[in-house]
Design an enzyme around this catalytic site. Structure first.
Site, PDB file in Angstrom:
ATOM      1  CE  LYS A 236     -12.139   4.253  34.574  1.00 49.58           C
ATOM      2  NZ  LYS A 236     -11.543   5.320  35.304  1.00 49.58           N
TER       3      LYS A 236
ATOM      4  CG  ASP B 257     -14.493  -3.344  36.409  1.00 45.49           C
ATOM      5  OD1 ASP B 257     -14.912  -2.518  35.572  1.00 45.49           O
ATOM      6  OD2 ASP B 257     -13.877  -3.018  37.446  1.00 45.49           O
TER       7      ASP B 257
ATOM      8  CD1 TRP C 280      -9.165  -0.329  39.003  1.00 54.21           C
ATOM      9  CD2 TRP C 280     -10.573   0.185  40.663  1.00 54.21           C
ATOM     10  NE1 TRP C 280      -9.045   1.015  39.274  1.00 54.21           N
ATOM     11  CE2 TRP C 280      -9.887   1.361  40.284  1.00 54.21           C
ATOM     12  CE3 TRP C 280     -11.507   0.264  41.704  1.00 54.21           C
ATOM     13  CZ2 TRP C 280     -10.112   2.596  40.902  1.00 54.21           C
ATOM     14  CZ3 TRP C 280     -11.731   1.493  42.313  1.00 54.21           C
ATOM     15  CH2 TRP C 280     -11.039   2.629  41.915  1.00 54.21           C
TER      16      TRP C 280
HETATM   17  N1  PMP Z   1     -13.038  -0.614  37.855  1.00 55.66           N
HETATM   18  C1  PMP Z   1     -12.084  -0.049  37.087  1.00 55.66           C
HETATM   19  C2  PMP Z   1     -11.359  -0.883  36.081  1.00 55.66           C
HETATM   20  C3  PMP Z   1     -11.786   1.310  37.255  1.00 55.66           C
HETATM   21  O1  PMP Z   1     -10.854   1.899  36.494  1.00 55.66           O
HETATM   22  C4  PMP Z   1     -12.492   2.064  38.227  1.00 55.66           C
HETATM   23  C5  PMP Z   1     -12.153   3.516  38.444  1.00 55.66           C
HETATM   24  N2  PMP Z   1     -12.850   4.345  37.624  1.00 55.66           N
HETATM   25  C6  PMP Z   1     -13.467   1.416  38.998  1.00 55.66           C
HETATM   26  C7  PMP Z   1     -13.713   0.077  38.773  1.00 55.66           C
HETATM   27  C8  PMP Z   1     -14.265   2.153  40.023  1.00 55.66           C
HETATM   28  O2  PMP Z   1     -15.225   2.899  39.364  1.00 55.66           O
HETATM   29  P1  PMP Z   1     -16.195   3.903  40.105  1.00 55.66           P
HETATM   30  O3  PMP Z   1     -15.355   5.041  40.541  1.00 55.66           O
HETATM   31  O4  PMP Z   1     -17.177   4.251  39.015  1.00 55.66           O
HETATM   32  O5  PMP Z   1     -16.834   3.199  41.236  1.00 55.66           O
END
Ligand code: PMP
Length: 356
Positions: free
Chosen positions: A190, A166, A99
């Site tokens: 989450k 994030d 990520w």
């Molecule tokens: N950042 C983290 C730390 C994640 O675990 C995730 C996956 N849920 C994301 C970003 C991407 O999130 P999204 O699917 O809401 O775009």
């Protein structure tokens, strides 16, 4: 059979949240209508949005001068909105996983990225330490919890610039010092609610400093000015988030969550360190995530992996398969997960050990 939900996201929610959503799916706030069929501008829904924002501020002790938003597009859209809005020329990024890497890729579209450190050399199985953050960058971006690899940065970093984080997979799991941050974002799915909304906490004074034009929908100021109602917000997910926020407050807030999360993680890591069949994926204890506990079979017992997954499944455990880039297993132990479910996993591991 009782299900033990170890999915990484979308993931376990408090029973309270699910019950309230089920009620409101049929009759929302006494309107006789579903929460899915009332206007976002109705007084009933505006009250939901207002209360959710107020509770985020209360639970995280958000100081004056910050705005709380519920946006769409997931955390992935924040990867680009953050630099679009905050990066004048140069920003620092800490690379601790997939990520973070995706956030870095987007930031490079907007300016110079200084990658201050990376743990890519070891498949992201540790958190880099002792990195230098240049004082002339607009911010340091980091991922507080690496959902896939199972590492976590448990304290707000001490650096000479504002932080951008994030916090998708550990928001509300412990207290944080919001005043160190220009921006915090987290996909809801989450620790907060279903997918479909993204929580953003932004320091108002961090905005308005870039010269580039920003498209209306990608401009935080648009959403601040319209209190997350510039366009139609995702009403049902925001309603669900509000229920989780109420549950959090009722259950002692982030301070209490932290205590329980530490206890849950200790239970499982202690067993992983003890049980001869398994080993934790993250060897450095201080880097171990309290939210996503990744583990593998001890290489001497590698052939038992499939059998253990089936064994755990037969005991009601769901979502334990590790992410494909790590393999093995991942037990996500978010706020809503009761200690009983972690105990059930530990018991299953002990029983499996005695069988082999
Ligand atoms: N950042 C983290 C730390 C994640 O675990 C995730 C996956 N849920 C994301 C970003 C991407 O999130 P999204 O699917 O809401 O775009």
């Amino acid at each position: 059979m009782k299900k033990h939900n170890f999915y990484a996201g979308p993931s376990i929610l408090p029973e309270f949240t699910k019950e309230k959503v089920a009620e409101a799916a049929m009759n929302f706030a006494g309107t006789g209508l579903s929460v899915m069929e009332v206007s976002h501008r109705s007084k009933e829904f505006v009250a939901v949005m207002d209360e959710a924002i107020a509770l985020v501020k209360e639970l995280l002790k958000v100081p004056e001068g910050y705005s709380v938003l519920f946006l769409q597009g997931g955390a992935s859209t924040q990867f680009l909105m953050a630099p679009y809005n905050l990066m004048k020329g140069k920003a620092a990024y800490l690379n601790t996983g997939s990520w973070s890497s995706k956030a870095i890729k987007e930031a490079k579209l907007f300016g110079e990225v200084v990658e201050v450190a990376s743990s890519k050399d070891a498949n992201f199985n540790y958190i880099p330490k002792n990195y230098e953050v240049p004082a002339d960058v607009d911010y340091l971006h980091y991922t507080s919890n690496n959902t896939i690899f199972g590492t976590e940065i448990l304290e707000d970093p001490e650096v000479p610039v504002q932080l951008v984080a994030d916090m998708s997979s550990d928001i509300f799991s412990r207290p944080i010092d919001v005043s160190k941050y220009g921006l915090i974002y987290a996909g809801a799915q989450k620790n907060l609610g279903p997918s479909g909304t993204t929580l953003v906490i932004v320091r108002d004074a961090a905005l308005g400093k870039v010269e580039r034009p920003i498209p209306t929908m990608l401009n935080y100021q648009t959403h601040i000015d319209k209190e997350s109602m510039f366009n139609t917000p995702s009403t049902l997910p925001v309603f669900a988030c509000l229920q989780t926020l109420k549950w959090l407050k009722e259950n002692g807030g982030v301070e209490e969550m932290q205590k329980v999360n530490i206890a849950k993680a200790k239970l499982l890591y202690d067993e992983l360190d003890r049980n001869k069949l398994f080993e934790p994926n993250i060897k450095a204890k201080e880097d171990r995530s309290l939210m996503n506990i990744t583990f593998i079979m001890n290489p001497a017992f590698a052939e038992l992996e499939k059998e253990f997954l089936e064994f755990a499944t037969s005991k009601g455990m769901v979502g334990l398969k590790g992410h494909r880039s790590v393999g093995g297993f991942r037990a996500s132990t978010y706020n809503a997960m009761p200690v009983e479910s972690v105990q059930a996993l530990v018991d299953a591991m002990k029983e499996f050990e005695s069988k082999h």
